[in-house]
Design an enzyme around this catalytic site. Structure first.
Site, PDB file in Angstrom:
ATOM      1  N   SER A 128       8.038   3.284   4.607  1.00  0.00           N
ATOM      2  CA  SER A 128       9.196   3.598   3.904  1.00  0.00           C
ATOM      3  C   SER A 128       9.131   3.692   2.431  1.00  0.00           C
ATOM      4  O   SER A 128       8.030   4.326   2.010  1.00  0.00           O
ATOM      5  CB  SER A 128      10.228   2.735   4.322  1.00  0.00           C
ATOM      6  OG  SER A 128      11.526   3.082   3.707  1.00  0.00           O
ATOM      7  N   ASP A 139       0.783  -1.088  -0.123  1.00  0.00           N
ATOM      8  CA  ASP A 139      -0.018  -0.078  -0.022  1.00  0.00           C
ATOM      9  C   ASP A 139       0.980   1.181   0.095  1.00  0.00           C
ATOM     10  O   ASP A 139       1.934   1.197   0.553  1.00  0.00           O
ATOM     11  CB  ASP A 139      -0.747   0.146   1.131  1.00  0.00           C
ATOM     12  CG  ASP A 139      -1.948  -1.075   1.221  1.00  0.00           C
ATOM     13  OD1 ASP A 139      -1.824  -1.796   0.218  1.00  0.00           O
ATOM     14  OD2 ASP A 139      -2.742  -0.990   2.197  1.00  0.00           O
ATOM     15  N   HIS A 186       4.983  -7.387  -0.316  1.00  0.00           N
ATOM     16  CA  HIS A 186       4.969  -8.741  -0.993  1.00  0.00           C
ATOM     17  C   HIS A 186       5.646  -8.772  -2.205  1.00  0.00           C
ATOM     18  O   HIS A 186       5.941  -7.791  -2.915  1.00  0.00           O
ATOM     19  CB  HIS A 186       3.045  -8.893  -1.214  1.00  0.00           C
ATOM     20  CG  HIS A 186       2.282  -8.800   0.074  1.00  0.00           C
ATOM     21  ND1 HIS A 186       1.815 -10.204   0.757  1.00  0.00           N
ATOM     22  CD2 HIS A 186       1.965  -7.953   1.049  1.00  0.00           C
ATOM     23  CE1 HIS A 186       1.110  -9.669   1.687  1.00  0.00           C
ATOM     24  NE2 HIS A 186       1.275  -8.169   1.962  1.00  0.00           N
TER      25      HIS A 186
END
Length: 386
Positions: free
Chosen positions: A355, A167, A244
Site C-alpha cells: 500500500s 520497504d 515500523h
C-alpha cells in the site's frame, strides 16, 4: 472520371508509394472511421441509461487495454466513460473482503510451494531475507504476505533522526506548500481533507506559536522557525508488508477514515486526483522532538486490512460506512498521559498486500531529504538529516 474513381486512384497511389530503395511499401490498413462515426452517432440518440449500458463494454476495454490499441476509436469521435468514474464503480471493498477471506484459506502442503513460487517470481520477492525461508511453513497467503524478516536484514540507521518506515518506492517528498501535498508529480491533494479537522490538539502538549495561525498548515507547525515536510512511500505487492516507527515519537491520537479501496499504484495515482483522500486510511498523530509528527497508512485494493499492533480497537474495511465520516480515538488517558511511545525502528503495523505510507512532520528549516523521486528504499534507511 467520377469522384469515386479519383478517390480510388488517390488511395492506390498512397498505397503504392515506393520505398527509398525502390521497393513498394505494404499498404496500411485504413480504419473505417466514417462508418464508425455513423454507428457511434446512433448511440448519442439513446437515453442516458441505455447509452451507458451500450458504451460500458468499450469503456472497460479502454481501461484494460494499452492506450494505443483503441486509438482508432478515439479518432473516430468515440469518448469512453470517464476512467475515474468507471474505476470507482468497481466494488473494490467487496473484492478486498473476498480476497481477505481467500487469504485465510489454508493451502494443502503440496500446493504451497507452487503458488508461493509463482508469486515470488512474478513480484521479485527476496525470500533469502525472510526469517523463515521454507515455503511450506506458511499455511495460507495471509501468513506469507505478513512474513517477518531476519533481524540483520534491515539495520536501522542511528545517525539520522528520520528513517524509512517500510520497504518501497519514494513517490514524492519535500516541503508542504499552500496546504497542498503531492501524491505523484503534478497531482496534489488537500492537506486538510487528508488529515481531517484538527480536533486532536487537546491530545498534544505542544508549545503554542507566537503568531496566530492563518491556515490549516500553520496550525500543524507548533514551533517558530519550523516548516512542514512530507514523504510518500509506496509498498509494491512484492515488498515487505510490515511498517515500523520512523523516529522516536509518542502517538497521541488515531483517526480512521473508512473509504474506497482503489489501487495506489503510481500509474493510477497520476490520473485520480486526491486518491489518498478517497481511500480508507489510518492517521496516527503525535509529537517528536521537533514538534508535530504523523504517519498515515493508506489502504488499497486487496489491502482492506490495516493493522496497528498496539491498537486492538481498530477495525478496517467494514461492510458499511458513511462517506466522508471518520472515527477518532485518543491514546492519552488519565492513567497514560504520554500516549503510546514508539522507538525508531520498532514494529508499528502491517498491510495485507502492499500500500502507501504518508509521513507529515514539522522540522527545522535546515532539514533536507537525502532522496531521489522514484528511488527504491528499504526500511531503516535514512530519509533526511539536519
Amino acid at each position: 472520371m467520377t469522384s469515386t474513381g479519383v478517390t480510388r486512384i488517390d488511395s492506390w497511389r498512397a498505397w503504392g508509394s515506393r520505398h527509398p530503395r525502390g521497393l513498394p511499401t505494404r499498404p496500411r490498413l485504413q480504419f473505417p472511421q466514417l462508418a464508425l462515426r455513423r454507428r457511434l452517432g446512433q448511440l448519442s440518440c439513446m437515453s442516458r441509461p441505455a447509452l451507458r449500458l451500450r458504451s460500458w463494454p468499450l469503456s472497460f476495454l479502454y481501461y484494460l487495454l494499452p492506450f494505443g490499441v483503441l486509438k482508432p476509436l478515439a479518432k473516430a469521435g468515440w469518448r469512453p466513460t470517464s476512467r475515474v468514474a468507471l474505476y470507482k464503480s468497481i466494488p473494490t471493498r467487496l473484492l478486498s473482503r473476498a480476497w481477505g477471506r481467500l487469504n485465510q484459506v489454508e493451502l494443502p502442503t503440496w500446493l504451497r510451494k507452487p503458488i508461493y513460487s509463482l508469486y515470488i517470481w512474478t513480484f521479485g520477492v527476496n525470500m533469502k531475507e525472510a526469517a523463515v525461508e521454507d515455503l511450506h511453513h506458511y499455511r495460507n497467503l495471509s501468513e506469507f504476505f505478513r512474513r517477518k524478516l531476519k533481524p540483520q536484514a534491515r539495520p536501522v540507521c542511528d545517525s539520522h533522526c528520520v528513517i524509512s518506515p517500510a520497504d518501497g518506492k519514494i513517490l514524492h517528498f519535500g516541503r508542504v506548500r499552500n496546504c497542498e501535498v503531492e501524491q505523484v508529480k503534478g497531482v496534489t491533494y488537500s492537506l486538510e481533507t487528508f488529515l481531517g479537522p484538527q480536533t486532536w490538539a487537546e491530545s498534544l502538549a505542544s508549545s503554542r506559536k507566537v503568531a496566530e495561525p492563518s491556515s490549516f498548515q500553520d496550525m500543524l507547525v507548533t514551533k517558530e522557525g519550523n516548516e512542514l515536510f512530507h514523504c510518500v512511500v509506496y509498498l509494491a505487492p512484492g515488498d515487505y508488508h510490515c511498517f515500523h516507527s520512523p523516529t522516536d515519537w509518542r502517538v497521541a491520537h488515531r483517526r480512521h477514515f473508512p473509504g474506497s479501496l482503489m489501487s495506489v499504484n503510481p500509474g493510477v495515482a497520476r490520473w485520480i486526483k486526491e486518491l489518498f483522500c478517497h481511500n480508507e486510511r489510518v492517521v496516527l498523530c503525535g509529537e517528536w522532538t521537533h514538534g508535530f509528527f504523523s504517519l498515515t497508512a493508506v489502504g488499497a485494493t486487496n489491502v482492506g486490512s490495516i493493522r496497528i499492533y498496539f491498537d486492538k480497537e481498530l477495525h478496517t474495511n467494514s461492510p458499511r460506512y458513511s462517506k466522508g465520516s471518520y472515527n477518532d480515538f485518543s491514546y492519552v488517558s488519565n492513567g497514560n498521559q504520554e500516549g503510546v511511545c514508539m522507538r525508531k525502528g520498532e514494529h508499528l503495523g502491517e498491510f495485507n498486500l502492499g500500500s502507501t505510507i504518508v509521513l507529515l512532520f514539522e522540522a527545522p528549516r535546515d532539514f533536507t531529504f537525502s532522496l531521489k523521486p522514484g528511488q527504491k528504499i528499504r526500511f531503516g534507511e535514512a530519509l533526511g538529516t539536519m
